[in-house]
Motif scaffolding. Structure first.
Motif, PDB file in Angstrom:
ATOM      1  N   ALA A  34       1.309   4.179  -3.223  1.00 54.33           N
ATOM      2  CA  ALA A  34       1.016   5.601  -3.037  1.00 54.33           C
ATOM      3  C   ALA A  34       2.178   6.521  -3.396  1.00 54.33           C
ATOM      4  O   ALA A  34       2.087   7.743  -3.209  1.00 54.33           O
ATOM      5  N   HIS A  55       4.446   9.059  -5.102  1.00 52.79           N
ATOM      6  CA  HIS A  55       4.199  10.122  -6.077  1.00 52.79           C
ATOM      7  C   HIS A  55       5.394  10.395  -6.974  1.00 52.79           C
ATOM      8  O   HIS A  55       5.229  10.875  -8.101  1.00 52.79           O
ATOM      9  N   HIS A  87       0.823  -1.208   0.000  1.00 56.53           N
ATOM     10  CA  HIS A  87       0.000   0.000   0.000  1.00 56.53           C
ATOM     11  C   HIS A  87       0.856   1.256   0.000  1.00 56.53           C
ATOM     12  O   HIS A  87       0.512   2.255  -0.653  1.00 56.53           O
ATOM     13  N   THR A  88       1.975   1.219   0.708  1.00 57.34           N
ATOM     14  CA  THR A  88       2.868   2.373   0.723  1.00 57.34           C
ATOM     15  C   THR A  88       3.504   2.576  -0.641  1.00 57.34           C
ATOM     16  O   THR A  88       3.570   3.700  -1.155  1.00 57.34           O
ATOM     17  N   GLU A 138      -0.500   3.593  -7.936  1.00 49.90           N
ATOM     18  CA  GLU A 138      -1.831   4.145  -8.169  1.00 49.90           C
ATOM     19  C   GLU A 138      -1.831   5.149  -9.305  1.00 49.90           C
ATOM     20  O   GLU A 138      -2.836   5.330  -9.992  1.00 49.90           O
TER      21      GLU A 138
END
Length: 490
Positions: A69, A71, A65-66, A225
């Protein structure tokens, strides 16, 4: 914001997840160096990619999950390596690394007075830099040279694999001898001296600039993502400087990594090539630095561990609490030649003054001190160029040894500070640069100091005397011929 720093080192690749200034997860994968001939040092870029994939696969498994995310991605890399690509983007030959000495004879051509190399590039010609490597390829592998479409440094090649863009930051480009370091632009005369032109170079960016976004196939593979932005990044030393917050004039650090670095951030371009001091661009815009470099710092301890068959940690433990004995000896850490202050690729090191009473612990102590004395050589070279270092932070794997850190402080005569996360400094710096590329937030705070080492008066006095004796080793080793190989028919 979550960013990812990828450090392409000589001994391995490291990937670090960072949320603001908090390190979330770290993955590593090892690399090997190939030495097909004495003095040569090469790696296959395909191994860099495999190691990078191994790291990101591990982060996806441990922190899915990290990682999703993230960017932005920042890159750090070993400097000076010559990665040669053909018109189709394929690698033409193994990368010639920073500690490869084969191009020593080619350096003279770059020192021709008309080129003004030292004024433009801020450095003297050394075989470790990229430019003489290309002269060697042109002379010895003309069929490869004729097919060169792009010359990339290691992390620029990794960027190309990640986002399909040819770009390089100013700090890494400074180590090619093709950059006008004061102007922060490629130098047509220096490129032309190697039979190259700017079309064969990546475009130049600052370390905090975005250079592209991750390609769709990698976004899918690692489950991001959104496609992360790829920052300009930094050469390994500049990334380490960003990691420890050495971004303002007067900031300094000591890197006890595979190679050894004594770094000082400067407000302007201050070349001092006559003492083999490097003057490079920082990864931060409108900032430069001076740097002394030795080729075998922690690499000396790794070599000794391999030769002795004893783990590095055990070797260090064996020395703890022991004073100098009758078997005390000297060590010269010139295993792959030396840069600052000697600029001597042919130089070789070794243990001297061995006796029947010399123990393994004596030799290990001599090795730690020999590396420290080589750092003092660098300190004096920077001092002769007007740069006085009052204190410095410590980074690199060797900085985890309290014994070595204290020895370094005693020898250099300045306070040295272990800082949090120092062993991950380059990857941390890359992740910090990625944050700037993503949203402009310059989170370059200095990490907490965990322990400080002050020079001990009596030990410092001893090392003052011993250093003057140790310095005589260079002249004696330089005069020794290499042992002749035994003919196969003998």
């Amino acid at each position: 914001m979550i960013t990812l720093g990828i450090d392409l080192g000589t001994s391995g690749v490291k990937a670090l997840l960072l949320e603001d200034n908090l390190q979330i997860g770290i993955a590593t994968a090892s690399l090997d160096v190939r030495r097909p001939h004495p003095g040569w040092s090469e790696q296959d870029p395909a191994d860099w990619w495999s190691a990078t994939c191994e790291c990101l696969d591990a982060l996806k498994a441990e922190h899915p999950h990290t990682l999703a995310a993230v960017h932005a991605i920042g890159l750090s890399g070993q400097m000076h390596g010559a990665t040669l690509l053909g018109a189709d983007g394929s690698v033409l030959r193994p990368c010639i690394l920073w500690n490869d000495g084969r191009s020593e004879s080619q350096c003279a051509a770059l020192e021709a007075p008309g080129l003004k190399l030292r004024q433009r590039a801020g450095n003297t010609a050394m075989p470790g830099f990229t430019a003489p490597k290309l002269l060697w390829v042109r002379e010895h592998e003309p069929e490869v040279f004729s097919r060169i479409a792009k010359v990339l440094l290691p992390k620029a090649w990794l960027r190309y694999r990640l986002c399909g863009e040819f770009a390089e930051d100013m700090s890494d480009a400074s180590g090619t001898l093709w950059l006008d370091v004061g102007a922060r632009a490629w130098s047509a005369p220096l490129l032309g001296a190697c039979g190259l032109d700017e079309r064969q170079m990546p475009r130049l960016v600052e370390g905090v600039e975005p250079t592209g976004v991750l390609l769709p196939q990698w976004v899918s593979r690692w489950g991001f993502e959104q496609p992360p932005v790829i920052a300009g990044g930094a050469g390994d030393n500049a990334a380490g400087a960003v990691g420890v917050g050495a971004v303002a004039p007067g900031d300094a650090f000591v890197s006890l990594g595979t190679s050894g670095v004594l770094w000082a951030t400067t407000a302007g371009y201050i070349p001092a090539a006559d003492r083999a001091v490097h003057a490079f661009c920082h990864a931060i815009p409108r900032t430069w630095h001076q740097m002394g470099v030795m080729l075998s710092a922690a690499a000396s301890l790794s070599w000794w561990a391999g030769v002795s068959g004893y783990p590095e940690a055990a070797l260090l433990l064996e020395v703890e609490g022991r004073s100098h004995s009758d078997g005390a000896c000297w060590f010269a850490p010139y295993l792959t030649g030396e840069r600052t202050p000697h600029n001597d690729a042919a130089l070789r090191g070794g243990f001297l003054h061995l006796s029947a009473s010399t123990t393994r612990a004596d030799m290990t102590r001599a090795l730690l001190e020999g590396v420290a004395y080589a750092f003092r050589d660098m300190r004096d070279a920077l001092g002769s160029a007007g740069t006085v270092i009052a204190e410095a932070d410590l980074i690199g794997g060797g900085a985890r040894s309290d014994l070595w850190c204290q020895t370094m402080s005693d020898v250099l005569g300045i306070p040295l500070h272990q800082v949090a996360g120092s062993q991950h400094g380059c990857a941390l710096g890359a992740a910090r640069l990625a944050r700037v590329a993503a949203d402009g937030a310059q989170l370059f705070d200095k990490p907490p100091r965990q322990r400080s080492f002050e020079p001990r008066a009596l030990r410092a006095q001893y090392h003052d005397r011993a250093f003057n004796q140790w310095q005589q080793l260079y002249g004696r080793l330089r005069q020794l011929p290499f042992p002749s190989p035994i003919p196969e028919s003998a």
